[in-house]
Design an enzyme around this catalytic site. Sequence first.
Site, PDB file in Angstrom:
ATOM      1  N   MET A  82       0.825  -1.293  -0.031  1.00 21.32           N
ATOM      2  CA  MET A  82       0.252   0.376  -0.563  1.00 21.32           C
ATOM      3  C   MET A  82       0.382   1.214  -0.005  1.00 21.32           C
ATOM      4  SD  MET A  82      -2.473  -0.966   2.910  1.00 21.32           S
ATOM      5  CE  MET A  82      -3.371   0.477   2.743  1.00 21.32           C
ATOM      6  N   ASP A 241      -3.059  -4.579  -0.083  1.00 16.72           N
ATOM      7  CA  ASP A 241      -2.199  -5.777   0.729  1.00 16.72           C
ATOM      8  C   ASP A 241      -3.323  -6.233   2.354  1.00 16.72           C
ATOM      9  OD1 ASP A 241      -1.318  -4.050   2.281  1.00 16.72           O
ATOM     10  OD2 ASP A 241       0.522  -5.043   1.970  1.00 16.72           O
TER      11      ASP A 241
END
Length: 496
Positions: A82, A241
């Site tokens: 991220m 994620d």
Amino acid sequence: MAGCVIGVDVSTTASKVLAVSLQGDIIGLASSPHHISSPAPLWSEQDPAQWWDATCHSIRRLLAEQNLAPDSVKAVGLTGQMHGLVLLDAAGEVLRPAMLWNDGRSTRQCEHIRSTLGLDRLVSLTGNDAFTGFTAPKLLWVRDHEPNIFAATRQVLLPKDYIRYRLTGEYATDKAGAGGTLLLGLKARDWDETILEALDIPKAWLPDTYEGPQITGTLSRKAATATGLNIGTPVAAGAGDQAAQAVGTGAIMPDLWTITLGTSGVVFAPCAAPYCDPNGSAHAFPHALPGVWHMMGVMLSAAGSLQWYRDTIAFDRSFDALLNEVGGIEAGSDGLLFLPYLTGERTPHADPLAQGAFVGFTPRHSRGHLTRAVLEGVAFGLRDNFGLLQQAGLPPPHEVRISGGGARSGLWRQIIADVLRTELVMVEVPEGAAMGAAILAGVGSSCWESVESACHAIVSPQEITHPGPEADQYADPYEAFTALYRQLKPFFALRS
């Protein structure tokens, strides 16, 4: 074979590709490594080209090793690290190395965001304070330090969305991942015009946002040649994620929290409404499911702390051998404490200058004490974040699941259960984020009716770890742990 779906996880360390049958069975996994560059203190970068090369290699390898026909792949879902910043020019070419989630150089830009919007307003709009890990401060750092690059920018993408662009030619992102940019309105689940205007960031630079299961495009001819998949294969939005990991472990309802014990450590709590911590100390983002949000606390070095310890201090021992040496050492490691802030810390401290430390050595301490202190230090960090979410007003969870590489250790699970005084349910999912991406792709392509039904059919909770008799012994060590950070914080600032 009736068919399968593929989840692609563009993590910091590798591009991982997982194939899941429409019956929910794991068919196979392929992984190709990435390399991180740190050309200056607090910098963490990668070349997006290596993500694409590694992704193509992993997909081709998976197809070959599992003898999968391209037409058996019904859809592809994307997940990945991220907050990373990928900048493209008008021709779609990468302008500079991507700045990663653990890049800590943008402290001044975080201060600028707070002073421009005001902390209360920032949190009310986005659900978050400004952290160096987020995308927006990185973009402002480029504006301040690399004005030529900033001037040439025409598109801002997250890491997995660069792979989407290479697969489909489309600019798109998921709402859960977009929440981690600090540019998304938490309640509206879309880009916030107020923030963009205040920070002078053109909305045209940002891709459209989609819910996790939505299809965002199909494979181009060029991408089909590169990957071995069929032209026209649907590509779902997917998720960042942590949201994908939550889907992969079944954490989609508000009463089910998860702990991920990977390189970083995450406490993840789904919400039926857009809760946020008033101080912005915990993260609040949309979830990968429509109409669901989540809060999470993130420590930057969880299993990563044990990896560092083994690689630098006990490189001649396997992980199993190290953990075996802990036997017989009581809770509290005989007064030895470990601070797991090897790469700074995110929550609850938001301190990129924090550093790791062993404190309390005496001649009676053995290597086993050091090992146990590392395990306990990570557990204390998770307790910090568990408490942070509770303080934000979330109802207590009915169940807490744990997954990730570190969770395979029964000893570590027991320490965490004791420190949290919470029952932990083990979920053994190889590459949970990739599994979550595959589930989202399957739902988006109508292979499964809903995320809920897919998780119910696929995710199987396993061993339960109950708090044991040593739980009462952690009260004083945890209090000492929290006090130690406060005492060392001025020293960390001086050393940086």
